[in-house]
Scaffold this motif. Structure first.
Motif, mmCIF file in Angstrom:
data_model
loop_
_atom_site.group_PDB
_atom_site.id
_atom_site.type_symbol
_atom_site.label_atom_id
_atom_site.label_comp_id
_atom_site.label_asym_id
_atom_site.label_seq_id
_atom_site.Cartn_x
_atom_site.Cartn_y
_atom_site.Cartn_z
ATOM 1 N N PRO A 11 17.812 6.425 -11.287
ATOM 2 C CA PRO A 11 16.392 6.671 -10.979
ATOM 3 C C PRO A 11 15.419 5.951 -11.923
ATOM 4 C CG PRO A 11 17.621 8.702 -10.766
ATOM 5 C CD PRO A 11 18.573 7.678 -11.328
ATOM 6 N N SER A 12 15.713 5.916 -13.203
ATOM 7 C CA SER A 12 14.794 5.255 -14.144
ATOM 8 C C SER A 12 14.707 3.752 -13.867
ATOM 9 C CB SER A 12 15.226 5.509 -15.585
ATOM 10 O OG SER A 12 16.517 4.962 -15.821
ATOM 11 N N GLU A 13 15.812 3.139 -13.428
ATOM 12 C CA GLU A 13 15.788 1.710 -13.099
ATOM 13 C C GLU A 13 15.000 1.451 -11.822
ATOM 14 O OE1 GLU A 13 19.869 0.475 -12.989
ATOM 15 O OE2 GLU A 13 20.035 0.431 -15.168
ATOM 16 N N VAL A 14 15.115 2.348 -10.858
ATOM 17 C CA VAL A 14 14.346 2.212 -9.619
ATOM 18 C C VAL A 14 12.860 2.296 -9.935
ATOM 19 C CG1 VAL A 14 13.823 3.265 -7.377
ATOM 20 C CG2 VAL A 14 16.192 3.128 -8.175
ATOM 21 N N ILE A 15 12.474 3.282 -10.721
ATOM 22 C CA ILE A 15 11.067 3.456 -11.086
ATOM 23 C C ILE A 15 10.570 2.233 -11.844
ATOM 24 C CG2 ILE A 15 9.491 4.815 -12.516
ATOM 25 C CD1 ILE A 15 11.172 7.292 -11.637
ATOM 26 N N ARG A 16 11.393 1.704 -12.746
ATOM 27 C CA ARG A 16 11.028 0.495 -13.494
ATOM 28 C C ARG A 16 10.797 -0.672 -12.526
ATOM 29 N NH1 ARG A 16 11.038 -1.671 -18.452
ATOM 30 N NH2 ARG A 16 11.685 0.279 -19.383
ATOM 31 N N CYS A 17 11.686 -0.851 -11.570
ATOM 32 C CA CYS A 17 11.542 -1.949 -10.599
ATOM 33 C C CYS A 17 10.282 -1.790 -9.755
ATOM 34 C CB CYS A 17 12.769 -2.035 -9.704
ATOM 35 S SG CYS A 17 14.225 -2.682 -10.534
ATOM 36 N N VAL A 18 10.001 -0.581 -9.309
ATOM 37 C CA VAL A 18 8.790 -0.338 -8.526
ATOM 38 C C VAL A 18 7.557 -0.633 -9.379
ATOM 39 C CG1 VAL A 18 7.394 1.419 -7.342
ATOM 40 C CG2 VAL A 18 9.874 1.325 -6.967
ATOM 41 N N GLN A 19 7.566 -0.188 -10.623
ATOM 42 C CA GLN A 19 6.420 -0.413 -11.503
ATOM 43 C C GLN A 19 6.222 -1.906 -11.768
ATOM 44 O OE1 GLN A 19 6.515 1.908 -15.104
ATOM 45 N NE2 GLN A 19 4.489 1.240 -15.745
ATOM 46 N N VAL A 20 7.293 -2.630 -12.033
ATOM 47 C CA VAL A 20 7.196 -4.077 -12.255
ATOM 48 C C VAL A 20 6.712 -4.763 -10.983
ATOM 49 C CG1 VAL A 20 8.516 -6.180 -12.726
ATOM 50 C CG2 VAL A 20 8.872 -4.155 -14.136
ATOM 51 N N GLY A 21 7.243 -4.360 -9.827
ATOM 52 C CA GLY A 21 6.786 -4.928 -8.566
ATOM 53 C C GLY A 21 5.299 -4.717 -8.366
ATOM 54 N N GLY A 78 0.817 -1.214 0.000
ATOM 55 C CA GLY A 78 0.000 0.000 0.000
ATOM 56 C C GLY A 78 0.845 1.256 0.000
ATOM 57 N N TYR A 79 1.942 1.219 0.727
ATOM 58 C CA TYR A 79 2.851 2.365 0.772
ATOM 59 C C TYR A 79 3.484 2.590 -0.601
ATOM 60 C CZ TYR A 79 6.832 5.220 2.307
ATOM 61 O OH TYR A 79 7.770 6.212 2.462
ATOM 62 N N ALA A 80 3.932 1.506 -1.246
ATOM 63 C CA ALA A 80 4.513 1.620 -2.589
ATOM 64 C C ALA A 80 3.481 2.156 -3.572
ATOM 65 C CB ALA A 80 5.043 0.260 -3.051
ATOM 66 N N TRP A 81 2.249 1.683 -3.458
ATOM 67 C CA TRP A 81 1.185 2.153 -4.355
ATOM 68 C C TRP A 81 0.912 3.639 -4.133
ATOM 69 C CZ3 TRP A 81 -1.147 1.640 -8.686
ATOM 70 C CH2 TRP A 81 -2.342 2.316 -8.925
ATOM 71 N N ARG A 82 0.850 4.044 -2.878
ATOM 72 C CA ARG A 82 0.585 5.466 -2.591
ATOM 73 C C ARG A 82 1.687 6.340 -3.172
ATOM 74 N NH1 ARG A 82 1.761 9.150 1.405
ATOM 75 N NH2 ARG A 82 2.763 7.623 2.753
ATOM 76 N N GLU A 118 3.317 9.951 -7.732
ATOM 77 C CA GLU A 118 4.519 10.180 -8.547
ATOM 78 C C GLU A 118 5.746 10.464 -7.687
ATOM 79 O OE1 GLU A 118 3.648 13.031 -11.598
ATOM 80 O OE2 GLU A 118 2.036 11.785 -12.430
ATOM 81 N N ARG A 119 5.870 9.700 -6.592
ATOM 82 C CA ARG A 119 7.008 9.828 -5.687
ATOM 83 C C ARG A 119 7.681 8.468 -5.464
ATOM 84 N NH1 ARG A 119 5.642 12.212 -0.287
ATOM 85 N NH2 ARG A 119 4.203 10.476 -0.236
ATOM 86 N N ALA A 120 7.685 7.634 -6.490
ATOM 87 C CA ALA A 120 8.179 6.258 -6.366
ATOM 88 C C ALA A 120 9.632 6.193 -5.894
ATOM 89 C CB ALA A 120 8.026 5.519 -7.687
ATOM 90 N N LEU A 121 10.435 7.187 -6.224
ATOM 91 C CA LEU A 121 11.839 7.173 -5.805
ATOM 92 C C LEU A 121 12.008 7.238 -4.291
ATOM 93 C CD1 LEU A 121 13.541 9.403 -8.503
ATOM 94 C CD2 LEU A 121 13.780 6.936 -8.193
ATOM 95 N N GLU A 122 10.991 7.723 -3.592
ATOM 96 C CA GLU A 122 11.053 7.788 -2.130
ATOM 97 C C GLU A 122 11.001 6.404 -1.482
ATOM 98 O OE1 GLU A 122 8.352 10.617 -0.338
ATOM 99 O OE2 GLU A 122 8.630 11.985 -2.025
#
Length: 150
Positions: free
Chosen positions: A72-82, A47-51, A56-60
């Motif tokens: 940063p783009s790889e982190v965002i990609r990993c969060v999105q895939v997760g 839920g925290y990752a989704w929020r 648009e604060r996925a890097l946090e």
């Protein structure tokens, strides 16, 4: 544990994908899903990752110890895939071969929907409760029924 198993005791063909998504989010954040509690909204790690994603604060979400070592783009990609892997409905989750292609940047990423076990919760603790008295939790009531033979 995927929602279909937790709710109905059924595994699907994509139950392992759900678990993999949880692991991806745990690696990125450096936090365990079972021990994490969002102090602001009382969400679990998903839920925290989704929020953060929806704001648009996925890097946090990124673990501070990994901060300078990651693109940063790889982190965002990993969060999105997760998040794609932890979708509520199994049919909304990608298959594991697609996950590999997504992580390698060889496949376009669709937008994730709300993850499994997510409960919309707008309750924030009041920092100054002197002006208003809000109860964040209800009082549990108990009734006891006693069976007596005739």
């Amino acid at each position: 544990m995927p929602p279909e198993y937790a709710g109905r005791g059924h595994f699907s063909m994509k139950s392992d994908v759900f678990s993999y998504g949880v692991i991806v989010l745990e690696i990125v954040s450096g936090k365990k899903n079972t021990k994490f509690s969002d102090p602001e909204y009382y969400h679990n790690l998903l839920g925290y990752a989704w929020r953060l994603w929806s704001e648009e604060r996925a890097l946090e979400l990124l673990d501070e110890s990994l901060g300078q070592q990651c693109t940063p783009s790889e982190v965002i990609r990993c969060v999105q895939v997760g998040l794609l892997c932890v979708q509520q409905r199994p049919e909304d989750r990608p298959d594991i071969s697609s996950v590999v292609l997504m992580l390698n940047g060889e496949k376009l990423l669709p937008k994730p929907n709300v993850p499994g076990f997510y409960i919309e919760n707008n309750v924030k603790p009041e920092l100054d409760s002197s002006s208003t008295n809000h109860n964040l939790f209800s009082t549990n009531e108990l009734s006891i029924t006693e069976l007596v033979a005739r």
